[in-house]
Design a protein around this motif. Structure first.
Motif, PDB file in Angstrom:
ATOM      1  N   LEU A  66       0.977  -1.415  -0.002  1.00 34.62           N
ATOM      2  CA  LEU A  66       0.121   0.156  -0.096  1.00 34.62           C
ATOM      3  C   LEU A  66       0.723   1.373  -0.015  1.00 34.62           C
ATOM      4  CD1 LEU A  66      -2.759  -0.990   2.428  1.00 34.62           C
ATOM      5  CD2 LEU A  66      -2.952  -0.682   0.140  1.00 34.62           C
ATOM      6  N   ALA A  67       1.962   1.098   0.792  1.00 32.72           N
ATOM      7  CA  ALA A  67       2.994   2.326   0.683  1.00 32.72           C
ATOM      8  C   ALA A  67       3.609   2.666  -0.451  1.00 32.72           C
ATOM      9  CB  ALA A  67       4.022   1.975   1.753  1.00 32.72           C
ATOM     10  N   GLN A  68       3.544   1.587  -1.620  1.00 32.13           N
ATOM     11  CA  GLN A  68       4.104   1.953  -2.888  1.00 32.13           C
ATOM     12  C   GLN A  68       2.967   2.641  -3.724  1.00 32.13           C
ATOM     13  OE1 GLN A  68       5.550  -1.914  -4.365  1.00 32.13           O
ATOM     14  NE2 GLN A  68       7.372  -1.591  -3.154  1.00 32.13           N
ATOM     15  N   VAL A  69       1.680   1.865  -3.540  1.00 33.35           N
ATOM     16  CA  VAL A  69       0.648   2.543  -4.305  1.00 33.35           C
ATOM     17  C   VAL A  69       0.417   4.116  -3.611  1.00 33.35           C
ATOM     18  CG1 VAL A  69      -1.909   2.443  -5.175  1.00 33.35           C
ATOM     19  CG2 VAL A  69      -0.221   0.190  -4.859  1.00 33.35           C
ATOM     20  N   ASN A  73       0.642   8.460   2.024  1.00 36.30           N
ATOM     21  CA  ASN A  73      -0.429   8.049   3.110  1.00 36.30           C
ATOM     22  C   ASN A  73      -1.511   8.494   2.818  1.00 36.30           C
ATOM     23  OD1 ASN A  73      -0.916   6.467   5.575  1.00 36.30           O
ATOM     24  ND2 ASN A  73      -0.461   8.089   6.915  1.00 36.30           N
ATOM     25  N   GLU A  74      -2.184   8.713   1.628  1.00 37.41           N
ATOM     26  CA  GLU A  74      -3.422   9.344   1.283  1.00 37.41           C
ATOM     27  C   GLU A  74      -4.618   8.376   1.869  1.00 37.41           C
ATOM     28  OE1 GLU A  74      -1.008   8.566  -0.837  1.00 37.41           O
ATOM     29  OE2 GLU A  74      -1.295   9.545  -2.707  1.00 37.41           O
ATOM     30  N   LEU A  75      -4.258   7.201   2.079  1.00 36.95           N
ATOM     31  CA  LEU A  75      -5.234   5.917   2.152  1.00 36.95           C
ATOM     32  C   LEU A  75      -5.199   5.571   3.787  1.00 36.95           C
ATOM     33  CD1 LEU A  75      -7.289   3.911   0.832  1.00 36.95           C
ATOM     34  CD2 LEU A  75      -5.366   2.167   1.218  1.00 36.95           C
ATOM     35  N   LYS A  76      -6.250   6.235   4.103  1.00 40.86           N
ATOM     36  CA  LYS A  76      -6.370   5.853   5.834  1.00 40.86           C
ATOM     37  C   LYS A  76      -8.066   6.110   5.982  1.00 40.86           C
ATOM     38  CE  LYS A  76      -5.045  10.744   6.166  1.00 40.86           C
ATOM     39  NZ  LYS A  76      -3.924  11.768   6.635  1.00 40.86           N
ATOM     40  N   VAL A  77      -8.323   5.667   7.159  1.00 43.81           N
ATOM     41  CA  VAL A  77      -9.781   5.909   7.813  1.00 43.81           C
ATOM     42  C   VAL A  77     -10.099   7.459   7.573  1.00 43.81           C
ATOM     43  CG1 VAL A  77     -11.320   5.508   9.681  1.00 43.81           C
ATOM     44  CG2 VAL A  77      -9.620   3.625   9.192  1.00 43.81           C
ATOM     45  N   GLY A  78     -11.286   7.522   7.261  1.00 46.27           N
ATOM     46  CA  GLY A  78     -11.843   9.038   7.030  1.00 46.27           C
ATOM     47  C   GLY A  78     -11.320   9.875   5.576  1.00 46.27           C
ATOM     48  N   ALA A  79     -10.602   9.146   4.914  1.00 44.73           N
ATOM     49  CA  ALA A  79      -9.999   9.578   3.752  1.00 44.73           C
ATOM     50  C   ALA A  79     -11.191   9.515   2.861  1.00 44.73           C
ATOM     51  CB  ALA A  79      -9.025   8.950   3.145  1.00 44.73           C
ATOM     52  N   TYR A  81     -13.420   8.874  -0.419  1.00 42.02           N
ATOM     53  CA  TYR A  81     -13.389   8.145  -1.366  1.00 42.02           C
ATOM     54  C   TYR A  81     -13.738   8.716  -2.752  1.00 42.02           C
ATOM     55  CZ  TYR A  81     -14.256   3.567  -3.966  1.00 42.02           C
ATOM     56  OH  TYR A  81     -14.284   2.544  -4.942  1.00 42.02           O
ATOM     57  N   GLN A  82     -13.022   9.282  -3.510  1.00 45.08           N
ATOM     58  CA  GLN A  82     -13.132   9.979  -4.647  1.00 45.08           C
ATOM     59  C   GLN A  82     -11.682  10.417  -5.461  1.00 45.08           C
ATOM     60  OE1 GLN A  82     -15.097  13.512  -3.076  1.00 45.08           O
ATOM     61  NE2 GLN A  82     -13.104  14.567  -2.629  1.00 45.08           N
ATOM     62  N   GLY A  83     -11.988  10.933  -6.548  1.00 43.98           N
ATOM     63  CA  GLY A  83     -10.967  11.424  -7.320  1.00 43.98           C
ATOM     64  C   GLY A  83      -9.748  10.322  -7.528  1.00 43.98           C
ATOM     65  N   ASP A  84      -8.415  10.743  -7.544  1.00 39.39           N
ATOM     66  CA  ASP A  84      -7.183   9.867  -7.618  1.00 39.39           C
ATOM     67  C   ASP A  84      -7.324   8.607  -6.840  1.00 39.39           C
ATOM     68  OD1 ASP A  84      -4.656   9.539  -8.915  1.00 39.39           O
ATOM     69  OD2 ASP A  84      -3.855   9.992  -7.052  1.00 39.39           O
ATOM     70  N   LEU A  85      -7.702   8.939  -5.514  1.00 37.51           N
ATOM     71  CA  LEU A  85      -7.690   7.894  -4.561  1.00 37.51           C
ATOM     72  C   LEU A  85      -8.651   6.519  -5.300  1.00 37.51           C
ATOM     73  CD1 LEU A  85      -7.384   7.851  -0.890  1.00 37.51           C
ATOM     74  CD2 LEU A  85      -9.137   6.663  -1.607  1.00 37.51           C
ATOM     75  N   GLU A  86      -9.612   7.206  -5.534  1.00 43.64           N
ATOM     76  CA  GLU A  86     -10.815   6.120  -5.895  1.00 43.64           C
ATOM     77  C   GLU A  86     -10.205   5.555  -7.245  1.00 43.64           C
ATOM     78  OE1 GLU A  86     -14.416   7.820  -6.883  1.00 43.64           O
ATOM     79  OE2 GLU A  86     -15.480   5.949  -7.444  1.00 43.64           O
ATOM     80  N   GLU A  87      -9.611   6.223  -8.123  1.00 40.96           N
ATOM     81  CA  GLU A  87      -9.201   5.674  -9.178  1.00 40.96           C
ATOM     82  C   GLU A  87      -7.803   4.427  -8.905  1.00 40.96           C
ATOM     83  OE1 GLU A  87      -7.725   8.513 -11.906  1.00 40.96           O
ATOM     84  OE2 GLU A  87      -9.880   9.686 -11.992  1.00 40.96           O
TER      85      GLU A  87
END
Lengths: 269, 62
Positions: A66-69, A73-79, A81-87
């Motif tokens: 996950l650290a490579q993707v 540290n964008e992926l965390k609880v409360g982040a 779910y849209q845009g680049d992270l969702e993609e």
């Protein structure tokens, strides 16, 4: 450190028996380990993806993936779910759903994070199983010991033993892997009490072939053991045992009667 | 110097091994122990005592 290791003195027969048995054990163990690993690979291929993932993929490996993707540290609880992270999650084959409590007001929940981790765990497991499948399809390599020789440099010592003592001749096997029952004592003729053993004259010439090795004073004495045992009881120097000690390369002094080498040749037939 | 006495002692000492240990191991697998060589150096003389340990002697290496 080498100075603290004092070689143990063993009877020649015990030493050779131990050397042979350990060689045998090493070859058999090597073969066993190879077969076992091959079976392990095939068994792992038969496991379900989730079972393989549970056994072989660690939390640290998931974190690293996950650290490579998500290096920031964008992926965390409360982040959100849209845009680049969702993609990026979609590219990994992950789609979060509010009705499965993975999302709350379009933000990733703790349950959502758990499911993402589980998904990543199976991605890693899938990659490993595919690699194993390719290896198995190409044929698993085997290393087979088909021939070899074991050489041990030793010092020989000739020891006088009391006639009839339990440590005489081939019975001096204490400390070896061979039990006395494995090593039947050979017929020896005891010397009279209080007298030094004396070499008895050989009554018949031994069947042997002496082959001169060119340019040296070396000789190869090839004994026909069967004929020797039939024609000549082992009566020469009955109270003298040959014992051996592994030769030390660091020692500057030696009291060995003779130095030499025990060589054992083996082959798969 | 290292004539029959030395040879006989080595044969006597190793006979239990050749009689018992090696046949037992040879019977367990297709790995055969077929030759036992004792190299001895006495003074400047080198001797090699070769004892054939198996009835199933493999073919010589090519």
């Amino acid at each position: 450190m080498a100075d603290t290791l004092i070689p143990v003195e063993l009877g020649l027969s015990a030493f050779v028996a131990k050397l042979i048995e350990e060689t045998f054990d090493a070859v058999i163990c090597s073969n066993y380990e190879q077969v076992k690993k091959q079976e392990d690979i095939l068994l792992n291929l038969e496991k379900s993806r989730s079972e393989f993932a549970r056994i072989y993929v660690t939390e640290a490996e998931i974190f690293e993936y996950l650290a490579q993707v998500f290096p920031n540290n964008e992926l965390k609880v409360g982040a959100p779910y849209q845009g680049d992270l969702e993609e990026r999650l979609t590219a990994m084959g992950i789609s979060l759903l509010a009705e499965e409590k993975e999302l709350s007001e379009n933000a990733i929940t703790a349950q959502g994070m758990l499911n993402i981790r589980q998904h990543v765990r199976e991605i890693i497991a899938g990659e490993r199983q595919n690699t194993l499948a390719k290896i198995a399809a190409q044929g698993l390599p085997r290393i087979v010991v088909d021939a070899g020789q074991i050489s041990a440099k030793v010092s020989f010592y000739a020891n006088k033993v009391e006639s009839g003592s339990p440590g005489s001749a081939a019975q001096s096997t204490q400390g070896s892997s061979a039990s006395p029952s494995d090593l039947p004592a050979t017929a020896t003729k005891a010397a009279a009490p209080g007298k030094l053993p004396v070499a008895e004259p050989v009554k018949q010439p031994l069947p042997r072939e002496i082959k001169e090795i060119a340019t040296t004073r070396s000789q190869a004495i090839i004994l026909n053991r069967g004929e020797f045992l039939k024609s000549q009881p082992a009566s020469v120097l009955p109270n003298i045992n040959i014992s051996v000690r592994q030769a030390s390369e660091t020692s500057t002094t030696t009291t060995a009667n003779m130095v030499g080498e025990v060589l054992i040749k083996f082959k798969t037939v | 110097m290292a004539g029959t006495t030395l040879e006989n002692i080595f044969i006597r000492e190793l006979d239990p091994v050749v009689e018992s240990i090696i046949p037992r191991l040879n019977a367990l697998s297709n790995l055969k122990f077929y030759e036992l060589v004792i190299r001895v150096q006495i003074g400047g003389n080198h001797f090699e005592i070769i004892i054939d340990t198996s009835a199933e002697h493999p073919e010589e290496d090519k």
